[in-house]
Design a protein around this motif. Structure first.
Motif, mmCIF file in Angstrom:
data_model
loop_
_atom_site.group_PDB
_atom_site.id
_atom_site.type_symbol
_atom_site.label_atom_id
_atom_site.label_comp_id
_atom_site.label_asym_id
_atom_site.label_seq_id
_atom_site.Cartn_x
_atom_site.Cartn_y
_atom_site.Cartn_z
ATOM 1 N N ALA A 131 -24.734 -8.346 -25.805
ATOM 2 C CA ALA A 131 -23.398 -7.891 -26.182
ATOM 3 C C ALA A 131 -23.054 -8.305 -27.604
ATOM 4 O O ALA A 131 -22.314 -7.609 -28.305
ATOM 5 N N GLU A 132 -23.612 -9.436 -28.049
ATOM 6 C CA GLU A 132 -23.328 -9.931 -29.393
ATOM 7 C C GLU A 132 -24.160 -9.232 -30.468
ATOM 8 O O GLU A 132 -23.852 -9.328 -31.663
ATOM 9 N N THR A 133 -25.210 -8.525 -30.048
ATOM 10 C CA THR A 133 -26.154 -7.947 -31.003
ATOM 11 C C THR A 133 -25.645 -6.669 -31.644
ATOM 12 O O THR A 133 -25.946 -6.389 -32.809
ATOM 13 N N VAL A 134 -24.873 -5.874 -30.903
ATOM 14 C CA VAL A 134 -24.434 -4.573 -31.403
ATOM 15 C C VAL A 134 -22.924 -4.559 -31.626
ATOM 16 O O VAL A 134 -22.184 -5.313 -30.991
ATOM 17 N N PRO A 135 -22.446 -3.705 -32.521
ATOM 18 C CA PRO A 135 -21.000 -3.601 -32.758
ATOM 19 C C PRO A 135 -20.270 -3.122 -31.503
ATOM 20 O O PRO A 135 -20.874 -2.531 -30.601
ATOM 21 N N LEU A 204 -19.307 -7.270 -20.941
ATOM 22 C CA LEU A 204 -18.815 -8.061 -22.069
ATOM 23 C C LEU A 204 -18.491 -7.180 -23.277
ATOM 24 O O LEU A 204 -17.547 -7.463 -24.020
ATOM 25 N N ALA A 205 -19.278 -6.131 -23.453
ATOM 26 C CA ALA A 205 -19.084 -5.264 -24.614
ATOM 27 C C ALA A 205 -17.750 -4.535 -24.569
ATOM 28 O O ALA A 205 -17.235 -4.105 -25.607
ATOM 29 N N HIS A 206 -17.185 -4.402 -23.367
ATOM 30 C CA HIS A 206 -15.920 -3.689 -23.218
ATOM 31 C C HIS A 206 -14.753 -4.633 -22.938
ATOM 32 O O HIS A 206 -13.669 -4.194 -22.546
ATOM 33 N N ALA A 207 -14.977 -5.926 -23.121
ATOM 34 C CA ALA A 207 -13.936 -6.917 -22.851
ATOM 35 C C ALA A 207 -13.386 -7.489 -24.154
ATOM 36 O O ALA A 207 -14.098 -7.546 -25.164
ATOM 37 N N ASP A 208 -12.116 -7.918 -24.126
ATOM 38 C CA ASP A 208 -11.581 -8.591 -25.301
ATOM 39 C C ASP A 208 -12.025 -10.050 -25.283
ATOM 40 O O ASP A 208 -12.660 -10.506 -24.327
ATOM 41 N N GLU A 209 -11.708 -10.798 -26.343
ATOM 42 C CA GLU A 209 -12.233 -12.153 -26.486
ATOM 43 C C GLU A 209 -11.810 -13.067 -25.342
ATOM 44 O O GLU A 209 -12.607 -13.859 -24.838
ATOM 45 N N GLU A 210 -10.575 -12.966 -24.915
ATOM 46 C CA GLU A 210 -10.107 -13.817 -23.820
ATOM 47 C C GLU A 210 -10.820 -13.471 -22.521
ATOM 48 O O GLU A 210 -11.220 -14.356 -21.762
ATOM 49 N N LYS A 212 -13.786 -12.165 -22.275
ATOM 50 C CA LYS A 212 -15.179 -12.585 -22.400
ATOM 51 C C LYS A 212 -15.353 -14.036 -21.975
ATOM 52 O O LYS A 212 -16.297 -14.370 -21.249
ATOM 53 N N GLU A 213 -14.480 -14.897 -22.430
ATOM 54 C CA GLU A 213 -14.573 -16.304 -22.061
ATOM 55 C C GLU A 213 -14.470 -16.489 -20.557
ATOM 56 O O GLU A 213 -15.211 -17.281 -19.966
ATOM 57 N N HIS A 214 -13.564 -15.754 -19.937
ATOM 58 C CA HIS A 214 -13.379 -15.838 -18.482
ATOM 59 C C HIS A 214 -14.619 -15.326 -17.759
ATOM 60 O O HIS A 214 -15.095 -15.946 -16.792
ATOM 61 N N ILE A 215 -15.168 -14.201 -18.223
ATOM 62 C CA ILE A 215 -16.360 -13.612 -17.601
ATOM 63 C C ILE A 215 -17.540 -14.572 -17.690
ATOM 64 O O ILE A 215 -18.277 -14.781 -16.720
ATOM 65 N N ILE A 216 -17.735 -15.180 -18.857
ATOM 66 C CA ILE A 216 -18.869 -16.079 -19.062
ATOM 67 C C ILE A 216 -18.737 -17.334 -18.198
ATOM 68 O O ILE A 216 -19.718 -17.790 -17.603
ATOM 69 N N ARG A 217 -17.534 -17.872 -18.109
ATOM 70 C CA ARG A 217 -17.332 -19.047 -17.252
ATOM 71 C C ARG A 217 -17.641 -18.718 -15.788
ATOM 72 O O ARG A 217 -18.320 -19.483 -15.100
ATOM 73 N N ASN A 218 -17.151 -17.576 -15.318
ATOM 74 C CA ASN A 218 -17.414 -17.180 -13.935
ATOM 75 C C ASN A 218 -18.894 -16.916 -13.702
ATOM 76 O O ASN A 218 -19.449 -17.264 -12.648
ATOM 77 N N MET A 219 -19.540 -16.315 -14.690
ATOM 78 C CA MET A 219 -20.956 -16.007 -14.558
ATOM 79 C C MET A 219 -21.781 -17.294 -14.491
ATOM 80 O O MET A 219 -22.742 -17.386 -13.712
ATOM 81 N N ASP A 220 -21.412 -18.277 -15.277
ATOM 82 C CA ASP A 220 -22.092 -19.568 -15.252
ATOM 83 C C ASP A 220 -22.025 -20.166 -13.844
ATOM 84 O O ASP A 220 -23.024 -20.688 -13.319
ATOM 85 N N GLN A 221 -20.881 -20.071 -13.217
ATOM 86 C CA GLN A 221 -20.718 -20.589 -11.857
ATOM 87 C C GLN A 221 -21.547 -19.802 -10.848
ATOM 88 O O GLN A 221 -22.158 -20.376 -9.939
ATOM 89 N N GLN A 222 -21.586 -18.483 -10.995
ATOM 90 C CA GLN A 222 -22.367 -17.643 -10.077
ATOM 91 C C GLN A 222 -23.861 -17.931 -10.203
ATOM 92 O O GLN A 222 -24.569 -18.063 -9.205
ATOM 93 N N VAL A 223 -24.330 -18.005 -11.441
ATOM 94 C CA VAL A 223 -25.756 -18.227 -11.672
ATOM 95 C C VAL A 223 -26.145 -19.639 -11.253
ATOM 96 O O VAL A 223 -27.283 -19.884 -10.823
ATOM 97 N N LEU A 224 -25.212 -20.564 -11.323
ATOM 98 C CA LEU A 224 -25.459 -21.922 -10.856
ATOM 99 C C LEU A 224 -25.813 -21.935 -9.372
ATOM 100 O O LEU A 224 -26.664 -22.717 -8.933
ATOM 101 N N LYS A 225 -25.206 -21.051 -8.597
ATOM 102 C CA LYS A 225 -25.499 -20.971 -7.162
ATOM 103 C C LYS A 225 -26.957 -20.569 -6.931
ATOM 104 O O LYS A 225 -27.610 -21.074 -6.021
ATOM 105 N N VAL A 226 -27.447 -19.659 -7.763
ATOM 106 C CA VAL A 226 -28.858 -19.260 -7.666
ATOM 107 C C VAL A 226 -29.753 -20.450 -7.981
ATOM 108 O O VAL A 226 -30.744 -20.717 -7.292
ATOM 109 N N ALA A 227 -29.403 -21.196 -9.029
ATOM 110 C CA ALA A 227 -30.197 -22.361 -9.428
ATOM 111 C C ALA A 227 -30.270 -23.390 -8.305
ATOM 112 O O ALA A 227 -31.325 -23.982 -8.053
#
Length: 261
Positions: A131-135, A204-210, A212-227
């Motif tokens: 998401a950070e790579t392209v405009p 993420l590419a279609h989300a605003d900055e606020e 994005k932060e919420h999505i990333i935090r939630n994703m970290d928690q979800q992926v933690l369950k897999v770990a």
């Protein structure tokens, strides 16, 4: 523990620069006898494979692909050195790094260490990097090159499985277990993980900055369950098979890396 200054991320701008940093991580981890060298080595191999693909013209936009791959790699490199300097890292990276120190005496097998790194880097970092790579609004322009990586990485699967088997001779039991159940440690799918990462990138590419932060935090928690399932799978059969595999696999990290080469 060997210490070094934090990596100046702005200085890493090429895949060759990434490979040099990964070499340092491997060298540091091997010197310490840390199983973190396992993921670092395999990741270096995959990064080199992508570099070869760029040189061969296998991507629509080679310059963008290199920028994407460098930014992606820097997320792992940054997490590695931040962890060593007791600075905060994503939860999913912390559990992967903590597993190498094994404070709870789980003694993960080689494959578990590898999957913990893959889970963090693909399921969390990859979508963010894409998401950070392209405009804004141009994420779909990256899709073909993003998916081409699947083809290149899948070419490495059999090679790396054979190499890991040199250090873990009973690893074939994992394939047998895979026919019996669908536990995460057995059926971690590289393609499924990358498909997940692409969906994250689009979100993420279609989300605003606020958002994005919420999505990333939630994703970290979800992926933690897999770990956590990779590290400590439920049930009776799989934990006992992992214990058997562990008994007969190589323990010396230097020897393991030599066998992976």
């Amino acid at each position: 523990m060997i210490q070094r200054k934090a990596v100046a991320m702005t200085e890493i701008t090429t895949i060759d620069g990434v490979l040099e940093e990964l070499d340092e991580i491997i060298e540091t981890s091997v010197a310490e006898g840390s199983p973190l060298a396992i993921f670092a080595f395999v990741y270096r191999r995959t990064t080199a494979k992508i570099g070869e693909g760029i040189e061969k013209g296998q991507f629509e936009d080679p310059r963008r692909m290199e920028r994407f791959d460098v930014d992606f790699a820097k997320k792992y490199i940054r997490a590695f050195w931040r962890y060593r300097h007791d600075k905060p890292v994503p939860f999913v990276w912390k559990i992967a790094f903590d597993a190498a120190e094994d404070p709870d005496g789980r003694n993960p097998i080689i494959l578990q260490h590898l999957l913990l790194g893959m889970n963090a880097h693909i399921n969390l970092d990859l979508g963010i990097a894409a998401a950070e790579t392209v405009p804004d609004g141009q994420i779909q322009s990256l899709k073909k090159d993003f998916m081409m990586v699947n083809t290149l990485l899948e070419e490495l699967i059999d090679e790396m499985q054979e190499r890991i088997s040199r250090a873990s001779p009973l690893l074939f039991l994992i394939d047998w277990i895979g026919e019996q159940n669908d536990e995460a440690v057995v059926n971690f799918s590289l393609r499924r993980a990358r498909d997940f990462a692409w969906n994250v990138a689009v979100t993420l590419a279609h989300a605003d900055e606020e958002e994005k932060e919420h999505i990333i935090r939630n994703m970290d928690q979800q992926v933690l369950k897999v770990a956590k399932r990779v590290l400590d799978p439920p049930g009776f059969l799989l934990p006992n098979v992992l214990s058997l595999i562990r008994t007969f696999e190589e323990k010396d990290i230097r020897v393991i890396i030599d066998k992976l080469k």
